[in-house]
Structure formats: C-alpha cells, structure tokens
Enzyme design. Structure first.
Site, PDB file in Angstrom:
ATOM      1  N   GLU A 352      48.036 -31.636 111.594  1.00  0.00           N
ATOM      2  CA  GLU A 352      48.622 -31.320 110.302  1.00  0.00           C
ATOM      3  C   GLU A 352      49.907 -32.092 110.103  1.00  0.00           C
ATOM      4  O   GLU A 352      50.714 -32.210 111.016  1.00  0.00           O
ATOM      5  CB  GLU A 352      48.964 -29.837 110.225  1.00  0.00           C
ATOM      6  CG  GLU A 352      47.847 -29.074 109.613  1.00  0.00           C
ATOM      7  CD  GLU A 352      47.499 -27.913 110.471  1.00  0.00           C
ATOM      8  OE1 GLU A 352      48.383 -27.438 111.201  1.00  0.00           O
ATOM      9  OE2 GLU A 352      46.344 -27.496 110.421  1.00  0.00           O
ATOM     10  N   HIS A 437      48.560 -20.205 118.031  1.00  0.00           N
ATOM     11  CA  HIS A 437      47.166 -19.832 117.813  1.00  0.00           C
ATOM     12  C   HIS A 437      46.511 -19.229 119.053  1.00  0.00           C
ATOM     13  O   HIS A 437      45.534 -19.781 119.567  1.00  0.00           O
ATOM     14  CB  HIS A 437      46.347 -21.055 117.386  1.00  0.00           C
ATOM     15  CG  HIS A 437      46.800 -21.706 116.116  1.00  0.00           C
ATOM     16  ND1 HIS A 437      46.387 -22.962 115.738  1.00  0.00           N
ATOM     17  CD2 HIS A 437      47.607 -21.268 115.128  1.00  0.00           C
ATOM     18  CE1 HIS A 437      46.931 -23.282 114.567  1.00  0.00           C
ATOM     19  NE2 HIS A 437      47.691 -22.270 114.181  1.00  0.00           N
ATOM     20  N   ASN A 475      42.973 -24.415 112.171  1.00  0.00           N
ATOM     21  CA  ASN A 475      43.773 -23.189 112.194  1.00  0.00           C
ATOM     22  C   ASN A 475      42.833 -21.975 112.151  1.00  0.00           C
ATOM     23  O   ASN A 475      41.826 -22.005 111.446  1.00  0.00           O
ATOM     24  CB  ASN A 475      44.701 -23.148 110.991  1.00  0.00           C
ATOM     25  CG  ASN A 475      45.329 -24.491 110.725  1.00  0.00           C
ATOM     26  OD1 ASN A 475      44.617 -25.447 110.448  1.00  0.00           O
ATOM     27  ND2 ASN A 475      46.622 -24.582 110.813  1.00  0.00           N
TER      28      ASN A 475
HETATM   29  P1  FDA Z   1      47.550 -10.624 114.343  1.00  0.00           P
HETATM   30  O1  FDA Z   1      48.421 -11.187 115.405  1.00  0.00           O
HETATM   31  O2  FDA Z   1      47.611 -11.213 112.995  1.00  0.00           O
HETATM   32  O3  FDA Z   1      47.842  -9.069 114.179  1.00  0.00           O
HETATM   33  C1  FDA Z   1      47.996  -8.206 115.269  1.00  0.00           C
HETATM   34  C2  FDA Z   1      48.958  -7.090 114.890  1.00  0.00           C
HETATM   35  O4  FDA Z   1      48.887  -6.061 115.879  1.00  0.00           O
HETATM   36  C3  FDA Z   1      50.409  -7.517 114.811  1.00  0.00           C
HETATM   37  O5  FDA Z   1      50.959  -7.115 113.577  1.00  0.00           O
HETATM   38  C4  FDA Z   1      51.067  -6.801 115.987  1.00  0.00           C
HETATM   39  O6  FDA Z   1      52.422  -6.451 115.743  1.00  0.00           O
HETATM   40  C5  FDA Z   1      50.197  -5.584 116.154  1.00  0.00           C
HETATM   41  N1  FDA Z   1      50.184  -5.027 117.516  1.00  0.00           N
HETATM   42  C6  FDA Z   1      50.073  -5.701 118.685  1.00  0.00           C
HETATM   43  N2  FDA Z   1      50.051  -4.856 119.715  1.00  0.00           N
HETATM   44  C7  FDA Z   1      50.131  -3.607 119.197  1.00  0.00           C
HETATM   45  C8  FDA Z   1      50.145  -2.302 119.783  1.00  0.00           C
HETATM   46  N3  FDA Z   1      50.031  -2.121 121.110  1.00  0.00           N
HETATM   47  N4  FDA Z   1      50.273  -1.230 118.944  1.00  0.00           N
HETATM   48  C9  FDA Z   1      50.372  -1.405 117.588  1.00  0.00           C
HETATM   49  N5  FDA Z   1      50.358  -2.625 116.999  1.00  0.00           N
HETATM   50  C10 FDA Z   1      50.223  -3.715 117.798  1.00  0.00           C
HETATM   51  N6  FDA Z   1      46.771 -19.576 111.462  1.00  0.00           N
HETATM   52  C11 FDA Z   1      46.142 -20.221 110.449  1.00  0.00           C
HETATM   53  O7  FDA Z   1      44.921 -20.090 110.304  1.00  0.00           O
HETATM   54  N7  FDA Z   1      46.867 -21.008 109.590  1.00  0.00           N
HETATM   55  C12 FDA Z   1      48.203 -21.195 109.734  1.00  0.00           C
HETATM   56  O8  FDA Z   1      48.832 -21.883 108.921  1.00  0.00           O
HETATM   57  C13 FDA Z   1      48.862 -20.555 110.808  1.00  0.00           C
HETATM   58  N8  FDA Z   1      50.202 -20.752 111.052  1.00  0.00           N
HETATM   59  C14 FDA Z   1      50.845 -20.001 112.001  1.00  0.00           C
HETATM   60  C15 FDA Z   1      52.228 -20.102 112.145  1.00  0.00           C
HETATM   61  C16 FDA Z   1      52.896 -19.289 113.051  1.00  0.00           C
HETATM   62  C17 FDA Z   1      54.373 -19.405 113.222  1.00  0.00           C
HETATM   63  C18 FDA Z   1      52.168 -18.333 113.812  1.00  0.00           C
HETATM   64  C19 FDA Z   1      52.859 -17.415 114.787  1.00  0.00           C
HETATM   65  C20 FDA Z   1      50.795 -18.240 113.674  1.00  0.00           C
HETATM   66  C21 FDA Z   1      50.119 -19.070 112.786  1.00  0.00           C
HETATM   67  N9  FDA Z   1      48.749 -18.975 112.618  1.00  0.00           N
HETATM   68  C22 FDA Z   1      48.117 -19.696 111.638  1.00  0.00           C
HETATM   69  C23 FDA Z   1      47.932 -18.085 113.474  1.00  0.00           C
HETATM   70  C24 FDA Z   1      47.488 -16.797 112.777  1.00  0.00           C
HETATM   71  O9  FDA Z   1      48.590 -16.157 112.173  1.00  0.00           O
HETATM   72  C25 FDA Z   1      46.821 -15.870 113.821  1.00  0.00           C
HETATM   73  O10 FDA Z   1      45.705 -16.561 114.358  1.00  0.00           O
HETATM   74  C26 FDA Z   1      46.355 -14.558 113.240  1.00  0.00           C
HETATM   75  O11 FDA Z   1      47.438 -13.839 112.683  1.00  0.00           O
HETATM   76  C27 FDA Z   1      45.670 -13.690 114.277  1.00  0.00           C
HETATM   77  O12 FDA Z   1      45.060 -12.604 113.620  1.00  0.00           O
HETATM   78  P2  FDA Z   1      44.674 -11.282 114.412  1.00  0.00           P
HETATM   79  O13 FDA Z   1      44.012 -10.369 113.453  1.00  0.00           O
HETATM   80  O14 FDA Z   1      43.918 -11.663 115.635  1.00  0.00           O
HETATM   81  O15 FDA Z   1      46.066 -10.662 114.938  1.00  0.00           O
END
Ligand code: FDA
Length: 496
Positions: A352, A437, A475
């Site tokens: 990207e 990711h 992504n």
């Molecule tokens: P996700 O991580 O979204 O959600 C999990 C949730 O569970 C969180 O809110 C967390 O706090 C909560 N949690 C965890 N443990 C817990 C517990 N024990 N009790 C209660 N709650 C708990 N992807 C993409 O496709 N395009 C992009 O542009 C980007 N860019 C990007 C930038 C940055 C800075 C990051 C950090 C990530 C990206 N990503 C991305 C990745 C993308 O955001 C990521 O793959 C998804 O959010 C993952 O989705 P999930 O549903 O798996 O979990």
C-alpha cells in the site's frame, strides 16, 4: 448484572463480534456483548472523542505510560512521548519477537484502522481459507460484507487532481515506470466527506492527520455500520470496560467470568453470568489467549491440540523511500490510503502507498507491504508467569523483506533513489518489528469445525480473525467479516 443469564454472549465488539450480534438479534436472539475497551461515545474536554496522531494524549494508548508509535523515529529522532496511563484506543501488545497493534473499544480494530476494505483476488482465495467454498464466498458473503461495511472507492478523477493524494500519484508514477500493476484500494471512509474536507466546508479528519487513534469524522467504523444496526434491533446490549477472563461449562450452559475495569485498567468488580452460547470474538490474539489459557488450566480441557497454532502476521513489513526534490509527496496528505502496488503473483507482495501525514513536506514515499510470509507461530501458556506467550521470531520477517524488495529495489534502481533509513531507528530501513494484521490461533477446520464451532464444547464458537490461518494476501477485515457472515448464517440455521 452478576448472576444474570443471557441466551448469547459475545466476547469482543470487532468485526466478527459485530456480525454475530447483528445476525443473532435479527434471528430473535437476545445478545450481550462484552468489550474490554471504552465505549468511545463521549467527547473529552477538547470537544473531541478521539485524539490526533500529531498530538497523542491520554486517549491514544491502552494502559501505557509512553506512546509506542508504529513509526517511532523521524529524521533519526525518536518521537514517542510520555502519556498518563489510561484505557486508550490503541494497544501495542508486546510479545517476544513482535509488537501486535490492536484496537480497544466498542468497534474493535475498526476504530483505529485505515479502513482499507480489500477483497482478495479470487485466484488467491484457496490459499487464504483452503476449506471454504470460494464460489459461495464470492457470490454471497463477500458482497454481503462489503455492503454491510459501506465499502467504496475513491473517485479516480478526484484522485488525479486533489492535493491530498499527491503522495498517491507519486506512488502510482513510480510503480508504473517500473512496470508494476497499480491498483486503487477500496475503503470504508466516506469519500464525499473527504472531498468536503478538501473544500474546507466540514471539520477535517483524514485531512487533519486522524488515523490510528480514531477518526472524529468521515470513517465508517463498526459503530456506524454493523453495531448501529445491531443496537437498532433492541436485542443487543453492550458492556464496555468489561473483560472476560473465563468461560467454563456449567450444567449444559457456560459460566462466564467478567472483570469490570476503571479508566486506568484497575479491576473494580468481578461478575459471573451464564450463557447458552458464547461467541469468542476477542480478535486473533484475544481469542487465542483465552482458549490457550482455558485449555492449559483445565477449564476447557477437551479443546484439541491445535489451539494456539497457525498464527501469522499477514506478512506485514514497512519501508520508506527517499524521493528526488521533483517528486515531492505534499505537505497535505490524507491519512486514509487509497492505492497500492500488486506484485503478489510475481513477487509475493502487495504494497500500500501509505501516508506520512506529518503536515510538512518529507520527500518520502512510505509503504505498508502485505507479503506471503510462510512462518507461523504458536501461543502457549507460561504457568510460572501466569500468561500466554507467542513464539514469533523477529528474524521470521526476512522473507517479507525479501518479497517487499522485489518491488522497491526495482523502483529505486529505476528512479535512482534509495531507502529512507530514519523512520524506524537510526539507520534502519525495514519496519519489521510489528504487525497490524494478527490472524489465526484458532484455525477454522482445526480447532473448530468448518463453521467455527469449537470441537468438544457445543454452544462455544470462534467467529473472528483467529479462524484465518495467518494470511489473507490483502488487508484482512473484509475477509473476517465475510467469513463471519457465512458462519453465523449456518449456525443460526442449524444450531438455534
Ligand atoms: P478485533 O480486534 O477487531 O476486535 C476484538 C475486540 O475484542 C477488541 O475490541 C478487544 O478490545 C476485545 N477484547 C479482546 N479481548 C477481550 C476480552 N478478554 N474481553 C472482552 N473484550 C475483549 N485491516 C484492514 O482490513 N484494513 C486496514 O486498513 C487495516 N488497518 C489497520 C490499522 C491498524 C493500526 C490496526 C491495528 C489494524 C488494521 N487492520 C486493518 C486490521 C483490522 O483492524 C483487524 O484485522 C480486525 O479489526 C480484526 O477483527 P476481529 O473481529 O478479529 O477482532
């Protein structure tokens, strides 16, 4: 309320959790979502909900006393600063060989991410999810996910003229002059809103450097899409600042232990509720950590030996290139990337063209590459330390660097340019210490059946990025969303 009973409990409010909550509620099931992060619905004293990358404050990081910016140097100087410890939005979770960035709050990763919403090329899908029917995914579930997320593409004519994508146009020129396929990357950002930002008629977000710590305007996070629809059913309750620590069998149901957190992460209460069904949607790392701990400590002993395995970093690696003075990338850069270089087929890298929204001219082109890194790591329980560890090695990024070099060595040779060495340390070219990711740890068809049902425990499901075995070629969140749509449809049809 401690002692309560709920039909369906969802751990986490990211992509997987939000899809599960919406579809269960639409099927008439009452859902309780437990989220360890904040609600992110109340402005701070500056009138804003989220802080800016240029001035990270207490809202920026999850329980840290110093920022840990992914790009931690500029012109050779470290840019991190002290902050008060707070339940901030971005978690930089450190394991032995890698820092894993994740969103914390209602909306999970959608709060912090760049919104790039990419469907993998169909010819690559068999490597992404080998056991899943590709025709179903591309005919039904990818379109459903894209619609539900509000995915759109930049207007190419506007891209060609707007100042805020000069950096994208320089990226395109350099890609094309070296013969690489240039592609536009879809995003959930409201492109009409961004045009108005550029015209100066609305408050700026992408054009004010907002990204990583939340967007106050413009970005359609899950709060504006799936979660808004889920709440509108009247069947979904969300408890922010609540962290699940245990899920134990209890007479045909499950007893879920939950800690309530204060603003600085202190535990103020411990509660237990029972649920007929529990959906693990805590993200690849969160779900893997829970399952590995619960198996190792004898709470869920029948989980199989695949738990915690198959974790990958989606091959993330970053780098910058130093341009000539005639290839200025612009002092105004939209924080939302919109284009990339696709060399997956030939070199195993999809890069990207990323912003450096510093507000000054940097003469730098910056890239986040997603690569076909073959390494997979494993989570395990360290009983002595009482925590889950990940055995990823920093040296495992070398294949990613080699794949990214198939693009950037060639561009540098063609343009007569060099890599920037001042963005990740003093004389360090590659950002190889992190991933945005995380994927895997409870892989579909290994830890679960083909639809996310946890083997050995009827009523327990995994429905997030933990299901995906380490790489999505692009992504990941569209694939996480589409897979969740597929799985929950089957679960509702057959299990309820
Ligand atoms: P996700 O991580 O979204 O959600 C999990 C949730 O569970 C969180 O809110 C967390 O706090 C909560 N949690 C965890 N443990 C817990 C517990 N024990 N009790 C209660 N709650 C708990 N992807 C993409 O496709 N395009 C992009 O542009 C980007 N860019 C990007 C930038 C940055 C800075 C990051 C950090 C990530 C990206 N990503 C991305 C990745 C993308 O955001 C990521 O793959 C998804 O959010 C993952 O989705 P999930 O549903 O798996 O979990």
């Amino acid at each position: 309320v401690s002692g309560a009973h709920v039909p369906a409990l969802v751990i986490g409010t990211g992509y997987g959790g939000s899809v599960a909550a919406l579809r269960l509620a639409q099927a008439g099931v009452d859902v309780h979502m437990i989220e360890m992060g904040r609600a992110w619905d109340t402005p701070g004293s500056d009138g804003k909900i989220f802080c800016n990358t240029r001035e990270p404050d207490y809202r920026s990081y999850w329980l840290r006393t110093r920022t840990k910016a992914p790009l931690n140097y500029f012109l050779g100087f470290p840019i991190d600063r002290d902050i008060p410890r707070y339940t901030g939005i971005l978690d930089a979770e450190e394991f032995g060989g890698i820092t894993v960035y994740q969103g914390r709050g209602v909306g999970g990763g959608s709060l912090v991410n760049g919104g790039m919403a990419v469907t993998p090329r169909r010819e690559n899908f068999a490597a992404v999810l080998p056991s899943v029917n590709a025709a179903e995914m591309y005919d039904v579930y990818y379109p459903r996910a894209n619609a539900g997320l509000g995915v759109g593409l930049i207007d190419p004519a506007w891209f060609d003229t707007t100042a805020c994508y000069q950096y994208g146009r320089v990226g395109r020129k350099h890609a094309q002059r070296s013969g690489f396929p240039f592609v536009f990357v879809p995003d959930v950002y409201d492109w009409d809103y961004m045009k108005q930002e550029a015209a100066g008629t609305v408050p700026k977000s992408a054009l004010a450097g907002e990204i990583l710590y939340g967007n106050n305007h413009g970005k359609k996070s899950l709060q504006q899409t799936y979660l808004a629809r889920a709440r509108a059913t009247g069947r979904v309750a969300v408890s922010p600042l609540h962290r699940v620590t245990s899920v134990a069998p209890a007479g045909g149901r499950y007893a879920v232990t939950i800690e309530q957190l204060d603003d600085t992460g202190g535990v103020t209460a411990t509660k237990t509720v029972t649920a007929d069904r529990v959906f693990f949607a805590a993200g690849s790392v969160g779900t893997s950590k829970l399952l590995v701990k619960l198996k190792a400590t004898g709470v869920l002993p029948h989980l199989n030996d695949e738990v915690g395995k198959g974790w990958g970093d989606n091959g993330n690696v970053m780098c910058g290139r130093a341009n000539h003075m005639w290839d200025a990338t612009g002092s105004l850069q939209s924080a939302i990337p919109c284009c990339g270089i696709d060399n997956w087929a030939a070199g195993g890298a999809f890069a990207e063209v990323a912003p450096l929204p510093t507000g000054i001219e940097t003469y730098a082109s910056f890239y986040l590459s997603i690569t076909r890194n073959p390494h997979r790591a494993q989570f395990s329980w360290n009983a002595a330390a009482g925590r889950v560890e990940l055995n990823w090695q920093t040296a495992w990024k070398q294949p990613s660097i080699d794949m990214a070099k198939t693009i950037f060595d060639k561009i540098n040779a063609k343009e007569g340019t060099i890599y920037r060495t001042d963005l990740f340390g003093v004389y360090k070219i590659w950002g190889d210490h992190l991933t945005y990711h995380p994927l895997g740890g409870a892989v579909l068809g290994r830890v679960t059946d083909g639809y996310g049902r946890l083997a050995g425990y009827p009523g327990l499901y995994v429905i997030d990025g933990a299901l995906i075995p380490g790489n999505t070629t692009v992504n990941p969140f569209v694939t996480i969303t589409a897979l969740a749509e597929r799985n929950i449809e089957k679960i509702i049809a057959t299990d309820l």
